[in-house]
Design a protein around this motif. Structure first.
Motif, PDB file in Angstrom:
ATOM      1  N   GLY A   1       1.221   6.235  -5.674  1.00 51.58           N
ATOM      2  CA  GLY A   1       1.655   5.678  -6.954  1.00 51.58           C
ATOM      3  C   GLY A   1       0.958   6.322  -8.127  1.00 51.58           C
TER       4      GLY A   1
ATOM      5  N   VAL B   1       2.411   1.026  -7.222  1.00 50.14           N
ATOM      6  CA  VAL B   1       2.852   1.714  -6.008  1.00 50.14           C
ATOM      7  C   VAL B   1       4.307   2.123  -6.192  1.00 50.14           C
ATOM      8  CG1 VAL B   1       3.350   1.457  -3.548  1.00 50.14           C
ATOM      9  CG2 VAL B   1       1.245   0.501  -4.504  1.00 50.14           C
TER      10      VAL B   1
ATOM     11  N   GLU C   1       0.848  -1.195   0.000  1.00 50.35           N
ATOM     12  CA  GLU C   1       0.000   0.000   0.000  1.00 50.35           C
ATOM     13  C   GLU C   1       0.879   1.239   0.000  1.00 50.35           C
ATOM     14  OE1 GLU C   1      -3.563   2.026   2.749  1.00 50.35           O
ATOM     15  OE2 GLU C   1      -2.783   0.007   3.178  1.00 50.35           O
TER      16      GLU C   1
ATOM     17  N   ASN D   1      -3.015   7.103  -2.557  1.00 45.48           N
ATOM     18  CA  ASN D   1      -2.861   5.802  -1.896  1.00 45.48           C
ATOM     19  C   ASN D   1      -3.456   4.699  -2.766  1.00 45.48           C
ATOM     20  OD1 ASN D   1      -2.039   4.354   0.658  1.00 45.48           O
ATOM     21  ND2 ASN D   1      -4.176   3.697   0.522  1.00 45.48           N
TER      22      ASN D   1
END
Length: 243
Positions: free
Chosen positions: A100, A181, A97, A218
């Motif tokens: 990105g 990410v 997580e 996120n």
């Protein structure tokens, strides 16, 4: 000025456990990058059955691992937590997580057929177009990635035919969405410097193919689900993968 031809641009396929780039569709690219539609019905049926069988096998093996782990003495040496975390991210076993980029590719509208010298094949997002985006994001330092919400792993392979995609035994239609990410600035710079992505964007300007690349605050990348076989890659003799 006529757009450049969207030809395949090969990006090096490197063993994932070495922590370097790997090409997502290496398994399927050995037959060439055809720009013509194929009949995927038999492939879809075969892959769906294979995924279901492998998923059952993975579940059974996970249960065995849990049972064996619970019986192991606490004195048994274990790999450092940092190494185990790195292995889990690279293999797709651990969720990731963070900030990105999200990149979307979409077919051009049928009205673009009225443009001179345009064919129906030009209006479709092709396998190499998705590959160029994915490889650029890896080159930009992506830590983890999804395609159509499916975790991309060292053994992930996809095939496009017409306007459908087969990935992990599932069938998808455009828009094709890649989420990665990593540092958004580095990822954007890698997309901007990719020759393959530049060629695709020529077609975006010419016939209105869809393209969007946006930073995301996120992104949640799930762990890989189901079984995936490693058919050709291997660790060279003498390589220490646990240090």
């Amino acid at each position: 000025m006529s757009p450049r031809i969207r030809s395949g641009i090969t990006v090096a396929v490197v063993l994932a456990l070495s922590g370097v780039l790997f090409t997502v569709s290496a398994q399927l690219s050995r037959g060439g990058e055809s720009r013509h539609a194929e009949d995927l019905s038999a492939v879809v049926a075969e892959e769906s059955d294979r995924v279901a069988a492998l998923s059952d096998e993975v579940a059974a093996l996970d249960a065995q691992i849990q049972e064996l782990s619970s019986s192991v003495s606490g004195d048994v040496p274990r790999r450092p937590a940092e190494l185990r975390a790195e292995e889990g991210v690279v293999s797709g076993a651990w969720p990731v997580e963070g900030p990105g980029m999200r990149v979307s590719l979409e077919d051009a509208p049928s009205s673009s057929l009225s443009i001179e010298n345009v064919t129906a094949d030009d209006l479709v997002v092709h396998q190499q177009d998705v590959q160029h985006v994915i490889n650029a994001l890896w080159a930009g330092g992506a830590e983890a990635m999804t395609l159509q919400g499916e975790r991309v792993t060292p053994t992930s392979a996809f095939r496009c035919s017409g306007n459908i995609m087969l990935l992990h035994g599932k069938v998808f239609s455009p828009p094709y969405v890649v989420e990665a990410v990593g540092d958004p600035d580095r990822l954007q710079a890698a997309l901007d410097s990719s020759p393959g992505v530049a060629i695709y964007r020529d077609y975006v300007d010419w016939i209105d193919l869809g393209y969007a690349a946006d930073p995301v605050e996120n992104i949640e990348v799930p762990a890989a689900s189901g079984g995936q076989d490693l058919e050709f890659a291997g660790v060279p003799d003498g390589t220490d993968v646990f240090s």
